[in-house]
Design a protein around this motif. Sequence first.
Motif, PDB file in Angstrom:
ATOM      1  N   ASP A  57     -10.415   0.025   7.034  1.00 46.26           N
ATOM      2  CA  ASP A  57      -9.704   1.212   7.507  1.00 46.26           C
ATOM      3  C   ASP A  57      -8.423   1.397   6.689  1.00 46.26           C
ATOM      4  OD1 ASP A  57     -11.733   1.628   9.387  1.00 46.26           O
ATOM      5  OD2 ASP A  57     -10.737   0.338  10.851  1.00 46.26           O
ATOM      6  N   ASP A  58      -7.262   1.398   7.325  1.00 44.47           N
ATOM      7  CA  ASP A  58      -6.011   1.595   6.601  1.00 44.47           C
ATOM      8  C   ASP A  58      -5.194   0.311   6.505  1.00 44.47           C
ATOM      9  OD1 ASP A  58      -5.881   4.177   5.521  1.00 44.47           O
ATOM     10  OD2 ASP A  58      -5.519   5.046   7.494  1.00 44.47           O
ATOM     11  N   THR A  59      -5.901  -0.807   6.420  1.00 39.68           N
ATOM     12  CA  THR A  59      -5.254  -2.106   6.207  1.00 39.68           C
ATOM     13  C   THR A  59      -5.857  -2.769   4.977  1.00 39.68           C
ATOM     14  OG1 THR A  59      -4.804  -2.442   8.560  1.00 39.68           O
ATOM     15  CG2 THR A  59      -4.808  -4.394   7.165  1.00 39.68           C
ATOM     16  N   LEU A  60      -4.984  -3.281   4.119  1.00 43.33           N
ATOM     17  CA  LEU A  60      -5.412  -4.022   2.941  1.00 43.33           C
ATOM     18  C   LEU A  60      -5.199  -5.502   3.225  1.00 43.33           C
ATOM     19  CD1 LEU A  60      -6.429  -3.013   0.139  1.00 43.33           C
ATOM     20  CD2 LEU A  60      -4.157  -3.555  -0.748  1.00 43.33           C
ATOM     21  N   TYR A  61      -6.266  -6.298   3.065  1.00 43.14           N
ATOM     22  CA  TYR A  61      -6.171  -7.736   3.255  1.00 43.14           C
ATOM     23  C   TYR A  61      -6.120  -8.422   1.892  1.00 43.14           C
ATOM     24  CZ  TYR A  61      -7.160  -7.200   8.236  1.00 43.14           C
ATOM     25  OH  TYR A  61      -7.089  -6.862   9.567  1.00 43.14           O
ATOM     26  N   LEU A  62      -5.130  -9.304   1.734  1.00 42.59           N
ATOM     27  CA  LEU A  62      -4.929 -10.044   0.490  1.00 42.59           C
ATOM     28  C   LEU A  62      -5.173 -11.516   0.757  1.00 42.59           C
ATOM     29  CD1 LEU A  62      -1.548  -8.344  -0.490  1.00 42.59           C
ATOM     30  CD2 LEU A  62      -3.839  -7.619  -1.153  1.00 42.59           C
ATOM     31  N   LEU A 153      -2.882 -12.068   3.981  1.00 44.38           N
ATOM     32  CA  LEU A 153      -1.827 -11.103   4.277  1.00 44.38           C
ATOM     33  C   LEU A 153      -2.466  -9.770   4.623  1.00 44.38           C
ATOM     34  CD1 LEU A 153       0.841 -11.703   1.475  1.00 44.38           C
ATOM     35  CD2 LEU A 153       0.673 -12.772   3.731  1.00 44.38           C
ATOM     36  N   ALA A 154      -1.862  -9.054   5.539  1.00 42.52           N
ATOM     37  CA  ALA A 154      -2.308  -7.712   5.919  1.00 42.52           C
ATOM     38  C   ALA A 154      -1.223  -6.724   5.534  1.00 42.52           C
ATOM     39  CB  ALA A 154      -2.604  -7.636   7.405  1.00 42.52           C
ATOM     40  N   LEU A 155      -1.596  -5.702   4.787  1.00 45.11           N
ATOM     41  CA  LEU A 155      -0.641  -4.696   4.318  1.00 45.11           C
ATOM     42  C   LEU A 155      -1.129  -3.318   4.737  1.00 45.11           C
ATOM     43  CD1 LEU A 155       1.872  -3.963   2.609  1.00 45.11           C
ATOM     44  CD2 LEU A 155       0.351  -3.843   0.620  1.00 45.11           C
ATOM     45  N   SER A 156      -0.284  -2.583   5.441  1.00 45.64           N
ATOM     46  CA  SER A 156      -0.642  -1.234   5.857  1.00 45.64           C
ATOM     47  C   SER A 156      -0.690  -0.300   4.648  1.00 45.64           C
ATOM     48  CB  SER A 156       0.384  -0.722   6.869  1.00 45.64           C
ATOM     49  OG  SER A 156       0.210   0.671   7.104  1.00 45.64           O
ATOM     50  N   LEU A 157      -1.594   0.676   4.714  1.00 42.94           N
ATOM     51  CA  LEU A 157      -1.701   1.683   3.661  1.00 42.94           C
ATOM     52  C   LEU A 157      -0.898   2.940   4.005  1.00 42.94           C
ATOM     53  CD1 LEU A 157      -5.514   1.442   2.818  1.00 42.94           C
ATOM     54  CD2 LEU A 157      -3.598   0.341   1.654  1.00 42.94           C
ATOM     55  N   ASP A 158       0.072   2.791   4.908  1.00 40.70           N
ATOM     56  CA  ASP A 158       0.854   3.954   5.329  1.00 40.70           C
ATOM     57  C   ASP A 158       1.583   4.609   4.164  1.00 40.70           C
ATOM     58  OD1 ASP A 158       0.064   3.749   7.933  1.00 40.70           O
ATOM     59  OD2 ASP A 158       1.892   2.775   8.647  1.00 40.70           O
ATOM     60  N   GLU A 159       2.171   3.811   3.272  1.00 48.42           N
ATOM     61  CA  GLU A 159       2.944   4.364   2.159  1.00 48.42           C
ATOM     62  C   GLU A 159       2.238   4.060   0.844  1.00 48.42           C
ATOM     63  OE1 GLU A 159       7.530   4.553   0.434  1.00 48.42           O
ATOM     64  OE2 GLU A 159       6.966   2.975   1.838  1.00 48.42           O
ATOM     65  N   ALA A 160       1.601   5.056   0.287  1.00 45.27           N
ATOM     66  CA  ALA A 160       0.803   4.852  -0.915  1.00 45.27           C
ATOM     67  C   ALA A 160       0.761   6.127  -1.738  1.00 45.27           C
ATOM     68  CB  ALA A 160      -0.621   4.416  -0.555  1.00 45.27           C
ATOM     69  N   SER A 161       0.503   5.971  -3.017  1.00 47.42           N
ATOM     70  CA  SER A 161       0.331   7.130  -3.897  1.00 47.42           C
ATOM     71  C   SER A 161      -0.875   6.916  -4.791  1.00 47.42           C
ATOM     72  CB  SER A 161       1.584   7.366  -4.751  1.00 47.42           C
ATOM     73  OG  SER A 161       1.785   6.303  -5.661  1.00 47.42           O
ATOM     74  N   VAL A 162      -1.448   8.016  -5.246  1.00 43.80           N
ATOM     75  CA  VAL A 162      -2.611   7.998  -6.124  1.00 43.80           C
ATOM     76  C   VAL A 162      -2.331   8.894  -7.320  1.00 43.80           C
ATOM     77  CG1 VAL A 162      -5.021   8.732  -6.348  1.00 43.80           C
ATOM     78  CG2 VAL A 162      -4.288   7.498  -4.314  1.00 43.80           C
ATOM     79  N   LYS A 163      -2.711   8.415  -8.501  1.00 49.48           N
ATOM     80  CA  LYS A 163      -2.562   9.218  -9.714  1.00 49.48           C
ATOM     81  C   LYS A 163      -3.842   9.098 -10.524  1.00 49.48           C
ATOM     82  CE  LYS A 163       0.784  10.210 -13.404  1.00 49.48           C
ATOM     83  NZ  LYS A 163       2.054   9.764 -14.064  1.00 49.48           N
TER      84      LYS A 163
END
Length: 216
Positions: A57-62, A153-163
């Motif tokens: 979903d909107d969580t990145l697992y590292l 680690l769990a990192l939210s994808l709330d703040e992201a950009s795409v180019k």
Amino acid sequence: MTALSSTARTRLGRLPERAADDRSVLHRILDDGMICHLGVIVDGSPRVIPTAYGRLDDTLYLHGSTGASSLRAGPSQEVCVTVTHVDGLVLARSLFHHSINYRSAVVYGTPRIVTDPDEKLTGLRVVTENLTPGQWDVARGPTRKEMAAVSVLALSLDEASVKIRQGGPSDDDEDYALDIWAGVLPVHQTFGTPSPDPALRPGIPVPGHIARRVTS
């Protein structure tokens, strides 16, 4: 599908027309990758570490070792995670206008270390399935000792950009008359023939979920 966040550091200052604000595009870029680069400050110095990851979903697992200083430092600070795909080399008539076709994602945030056993197991499954879909169900699961040796680690994808850059070269008008080849040299990632472990017992075939990834 919700739009990507718009903050001072996710808004593109250069070539803003290459930005994508659809969150589904971010998801595709992340799902198409296998290794991200995790940027952290460790003992006052910047480090950028190649790291296995997976998205749910909107969580990145590292994923990494409990001994990795980059993962130990991550939860105490904001980090930056990047994923980039090179899709082609853009060859122009002038060296100045050579470029690269690419898809890139940048994620900002403060990760949290996953301590809940069930979520940690889920995070490891997500990372494994991102790298080798189907492998989680056929390999031996991690033991309690092995779980203690890895960090997630769990990192939210709330703040992201795409180019994204696509298409051919953009030469100066006067250069189109030059007798110099111009165009795009596509770049593709492929999987080769699986190489068995020399210690593999006879008669164990390559699993279907691995064989299907081989590029014919």
